[in-house]
Design a protein around this motif. Structure first.
Motif, PDB file in Angstrom:
ATOM      1  N   ARG A  49       0.824  -1.213   0.000  1.00  0.00           N
ATOM      2  CA  ARG A  49       0.000   0.000   0.000  1.00  0.00           C
ATOM      3  C   ARG A  49       0.857   1.262   0.000  1.00  0.00           C
ATOM      4  O   ARG A  49       0.467   2.276  -0.595  1.00  0.00           O
ATOM      5  CB  ARG A  49      -0.949  -0.029   1.199  1.00  0.00           C
ATOM      6  CG  ARG A  49      -1.969  -1.158   1.059  1.00  0.00           C
ATOM      7  CD  ARG A  49      -3.001  -1.196   2.151  1.00  0.00           C
ATOM      8  NE  ARG A  49      -3.964  -2.272   1.882  1.00  0.00           N
ATOM      9  CZ  ARG A  49      -4.958  -2.608   2.694  1.00  0.00           C
ATOM     10  NH1 ARG A  49      -5.141  -1.940   3.820  1.00  0.00           N
ATOM     11  NH2 ARG A  49      -5.779  -3.590   2.370  1.00  0.00           N
ATOM     12  N   GLN A 101      -6.438  10.201  -1.623  1.00  0.00           N
ATOM     13  CA  GLN A 101      -7.032  10.070  -0.291  1.00  0.00           C
ATOM     14  C   GLN A 101      -7.498   8.638  -0.034  1.00  0.00           C
ATOM     15  O   GLN A 101      -7.314   8.099   1.060  1.00  0.00           O
ATOM     16  CB  GLN A 101      -8.202  11.045  -0.145  1.00  0.00           C
ATOM     17  CG  GLN A 101      -7.774  12.499   0.009  1.00  0.00           C
ATOM     18  CD  GLN A 101      -8.953  13.444   0.095  1.00  0.00           C
ATOM     19  OE1 GLN A 101     -10.098  13.051  -0.151  1.00  0.00           O
ATOM     20  NE2 GLN A 101      -8.690  14.701   0.433  1.00  0.00           N
ATOM     21  N   GLY A 102      -8.103   8.018  -1.066  1.00  0.00           N
ATOM     22  CA  GLY A 102      -8.538   6.633  -0.921  1.00  0.00           C
ATOM     23  C   GLY A 102      -7.367   5.686  -0.719  1.00  0.00           C
ATOM     24  O   GLY A 102      -7.420   4.779   0.130  1.00  0.00           O
ATOM     25  N   THR A 103      -6.301   5.906  -1.491  1.00  0.00           N
ATOM     26  CA  THR A 103      -5.105   5.071  -1.360  1.00  0.00           C
ATOM     27  C   THR A 103      -4.470   5.240   0.009  1.00  0.00           C
ATOM     28  O   THR A 103      -4.054   4.260   0.648  1.00  0.00           O
ATOM     29  CB  THR A 103      -4.087   5.430  -2.459  1.00  0.00           C
ATOM     30  OG1 THR A 103      -4.712   5.350  -3.740  1.00  0.00           O
ATOM     31  CG2 THR A 103      -2.902   4.470  -2.428  1.00  0.00           C
ATOM     32  N   GLU A 152      -8.950  12.691  -4.792  1.00  0.00           N
ATOM     33  CA  GLU A 152      -9.834  11.653  -4.260  1.00  0.00           C
ATOM     34  C   GLU A 152      -9.155  10.288  -4.312  1.00  0.00           C
ATOM     35  O   GLU A 152      -9.258   9.487  -3.365  1.00  0.00           O
ATOM     36  CB  GLU A 152     -11.135  11.636  -5.067  1.00  0.00           C
ATOM     37  CG  GLU A 152     -12.186  10.683  -4.528  1.00  0.00           C
ATOM     38  CD  GLU A 152     -13.486  10.756  -5.310  1.00  0.00           C
ATOM     39  OE1 GLU A 152     -14.116   9.699  -5.518  1.00  0.00           O
ATOM     40  OE2 GLU A 152     -13.862  11.872  -5.731  1.00  0.00           O
ATOM     41  N   PHE A 153      -8.451  10.035  -5.426  1.00  0.00           N
ATOM     42  CA  PHE A 153      -7.734   8.756  -5.551  1.00  0.00           C
ATOM     43  C   PHE A 153      -6.634   8.642  -4.490  1.00  0.00           C
ATOM     44  O   PHE A 153      -6.487   7.603  -3.847  1.00  0.00           O
ATOM     45  CB  PHE A 153      -7.130   8.648  -6.945  1.00  0.00           C
ATOM     46  CG  PHE A 153      -6.191   7.477  -7.111  1.00  0.00           C
ATOM     47  CD1 PHE A 153      -6.680   6.195  -7.291  1.00  0.00           C
ATOM     48  CD2 PHE A 153      -4.811   7.664  -7.054  1.00  0.00           C
ATOM     49  CE1 PHE A 153      -5.814   5.114  -7.427  1.00  0.00           C
ATOM     50  CE2 PHE A 153      -3.942   6.597  -7.190  1.00  0.00           C
ATOM     51  CZ  PHE A 153      -4.448   5.315  -7.375  1.00  0.00           C
ATOM     52  N   LEU A 174      -5.983   6.218   2.715  1.00  0.00           N
ATOM     53  CA  LEU A 174      -6.886   5.675   3.733  1.00  0.00           C
ATOM     54  C   LEU A 174      -6.641   4.176   3.919  1.00  0.00           C
ATOM     55  O   LEU A 174      -6.602   3.680   5.062  1.00  0.00           O
ATOM     56  CB  LEU A 174      -8.337   5.932   3.332  1.00  0.00           C
ATOM     57  CG  LEU A 174      -9.408   5.431   4.323  1.00  0.00           C
ATOM     58  CD1 LEU A 174      -9.253   6.121   5.672  1.00  0.00           C
ATOM     59  CD2 LEU A 174     -10.804   5.664   3.758  1.00  0.00           C
ATOM     60  N   GLU A 175      -6.460   3.439   2.821  1.00  0.00           N
ATOM     61  CA  GLU A 175      -6.145   2.015   2.914  1.00  0.00           C
ATOM     62  C   GLU A 175      -4.826   1.810   3.645  1.00  0.00           C
ATOM     63  O   GLU A 175      -4.681   0.910   4.480  1.00  0.00           O
ATOM     64  CB  GLU A 175      -6.071   1.402   1.515  1.00  0.00           C
ATOM     65  CG  GLU A 175      -7.410   1.342   0.791  1.00  0.00           C
ATOM     66  CD  GLU A 175      -7.274   0.723  -0.581  1.00  0.00           C
ATOM     67  OE1 GLU A 175      -6.117   0.500  -1.014  1.00  0.00           O
ATOM     68  OE2 GLU A 175      -8.300   0.455  -1.215  1.00  0.00           O
TER      69      GLU A 175
END
Length: 570
Positions: free
Chosen positions: A227, A259-261, A256-257, A263-264
């Motif tokens: 990750r 932030q999602g990455t 957004e991408f 977050l994981e």
């Protein structure tokens, strides 16, 4: 998958990494240096144990002088301490430096070997086709090799030293334990080697607990590395495509991408952090408690004047040494976990490179003609992509393949180049004197001169009679004269040059190599009309005896159009 089959595949993968990554250096051309360095490290480890024994005896005498309040004897022990401390410092510094140096030599050699394997047989291209799970090969080569090389040597030396340490101090501690008798009510107990048995029991309990608490962190570390790499790749992709993103105004989507990455990444990190807190708490408790266990056991003997303070402190020191040796699995847990995670990633990487040895159809060379029968091109999952036309190319032929976008023309060229193995129903006859120009130009990071010469190494220029004058003349003929001042300037030309300039550089590379057979994929898509005809005339005149095959969405004057088979549309 049956357990037996899965076990065999895992065992085969482990043996593959041992064969390809761990053992080779120790029997390579650097084997003398490798074994000499390891022997010196072993000798230094033995020296450190010897110094530790002397230091333990000194500790006994030092505390005895304190108990006796003998100032002269105390000062004498201080004088003895100085050379002992210097010897201990020398041993630590020399072992640290030599371990780091030897590990880096191993890493350097292993990096070259794995890098060569990755670049050979087109593995760097085929692996993403085989598995979407295998990402970030750069991390395997740069980081995992480092972890395996440094960690393996560090763990081996730690276990070796602690093994010798355990044997040495167990003997001393066993002999010291003979003087200890314990009374329970009216019963007197004499347990040979009591402190040794207590140290073994204490370390076993600690090891079981630490592996129970920290076992999951090995897989969590592996997931975290993936990750982290995905997040870095997202950042790098934005930098590489900054112009397109800025022009389209895609900042919100990219944010957004990211932030999602992230977050994981964060969720998994908190799992690791929670486990790490448990591990640190237990290790801290274990380490501090080990200082008092021997004092609690032997302390009553001191108050009964059976032993002196020096013997009490010596017992504490030796118990600590034996316990430390037995607990090396626990204290080295984080290092072991990191090495195991890197080792598992290297196993997967090697296994994929082994399975990528999927041969293309029968490849043969011929200087008189190039014949490619009709082929059925498939995806790695065996779905049909395209049925290609039959191609017969002779010296001097000029042929163009036209078909709707997305039908499989580019995949056809990939099959011809030998990088795409998923094809059946035909036979390819290909000469070694062929050059294939892909649709997307590639500019390596370096000087403009290196970009123009790619993929020819500068070390081969003399054998190919490529002079500066020839290069400058070709730059003028391909409308790149305005780039001459940048010829020896280092830059990221993939992002600095326009697509039209990059496509003209492709023509310059062809004119430099002068291949017998030339394949080009959409070479004019970014060129102005006035450039196209001039470059075509230059190409056909310079390569008058070469067979030229172009994939294009438009007709080309002077080129024969290849008919498509009736069943080519899937």
């Amino acid at each position: 998958m049956p357990r037996k089959t899965a076990f065999r595949q895992s065992l085969r993968a482990v043996l593959l990494v041992l064969k390809e990554q761990v053992f080779p250096w120790w029997v390579s051309e650097e084997k003398t240096l490798a074994w000499l360095g390891m022997i010196i490290l072993i000798i230094l480890s033995l020296l450190s144990v010897y110094v530790a024994v002397i230091f333990n005896n000194w500790s006994r005498d030092f505390y005895n002088t304190i108990e006796q309040k003998n100032l002269n004897a105390f000062l004498h022990q201080v004088v003895i301490f100085i050379p002992l401390f210097l010897l201990l410092l020398f041993d630590f510094c020399s072992r640290s430096y030599l371990t780091a140096w030897l590990s880096f030599r191993w890493r350097r050699w292993s990096t070259v070997q794995l890098q060569n394997t990755w670049l050979s047989n087109k593995n760097f291209y085929k692996i993403p086709l085989l598995s979407k799970e295998m990402d970030n090969p750069d991390q395997r080569i740069s980081q995992d090799i480092r972890e395996v090389c440094y960690g393996t040597i560090a763990i081996f030396l730690s276990f070796f030293r602690e093994g010798v340490n355990f044997i040495t101090f167990s003997i001393i501690l066993w002999n010291l334990s003979r003087a200890f008798d314990f009374k329970i009510a009216s019963l007197t107990l004499h347990i040979p080697g009591l402190l040794v048995w207590m140290a073994i029991l204490y370390s076993l309990i600690g090891t079981v607990f630490i592996f129970k608490i920290g076992g999951p962190i090995i897989d969590l570390d592996r997931i975290q590395e993936k990750r982290e790499a995905n997040f870095r790749y997202g950042l790098m992709r934005i930098f590489e495509r900054r112009e397109e993103i800025a022009t389209l105004g895609g900042e919100a989507v990219e944010e957004e991408f990211l932030q999602g990455t992230f977050l994981e990444l964060t969720k998994n990190y908190y799992q690791i952090l929670k486990r790490q807190i448990y591990i640190n708490l237990f290790q801290n408790f274990y380490r501090n408690a080990s200082m008092f266990v021997p004092l609690f056991l032997v302390g009553p003997l001191y108050f009964k004047n059976i032993i002196t303070m020096g013997v009490l402190m010596q017992a504490q020191g030796m118990f600590g040494e034996v316990n430390t040796s037995l607990s090396s699995l626990m204290t080295e847990f984080n290092t072991i976990a990191g090495v195991l995670a890197s080792f598992k990633r290297l196993i997967a990487f090697h296994a994929l490179m082994e399975t990528s040895h999927h041969p293309v159809r029968d490849l043969k060379t011929s200087n008189s003609e190039l014949h490619i029968s009709s082929l059925t091109i498939r995806t790695p999952s065996n779905q049909k992509i395209w049925i290609s036309p039959e191609l017969l190319l002779k010296p001097g032929d000029r042929k163009v393949l036209m078909a709707p976008s997305g039908t499989g023309k580019t995949s056809f060229l990939r099959v011809i180049s030998g990088i795409y193995p998923y094809v059946d129903g035909g036979r390819i006859t290909l000469t070694q004197e062929a050059m294939i120009i892909p649709q997307r130009p590639y500019m390596p990071v370096g000087t403009l001169r290196q970009c123009l010469l790619y993929p020819t190494p500068e070390s081969n220029l003399e054998t190919q009679d490529i002079t500066e004058e020839i290069l400058l003349s070709l730059m003028k003929n391909t409308f790149l004269e305005h780039l001459i001042p940048w010829l020896h300037q280092r830059d990221d030309y993939q992002n600095r040059l326009s697509l039209g300039e990059q496509q003209r550089i492709n023509f310059l590379r062809v004119l430099l190599k002068k291949p017998r057979w030339l394949f080009m994929d959409e070479p004019f898509s970014q060129l102005n009309k006035e450039y196209i005809q001039s470059l075509l005339n230059l190409l056909t005149n310079t390569l008058s005896s070469s067979g030229i095959f172009i994939v294009s969405h438009q007709e080309i004057v002077g080129f024969e159009k290849i008919p498509l088979p009736q069943d080519s549309s899937l």
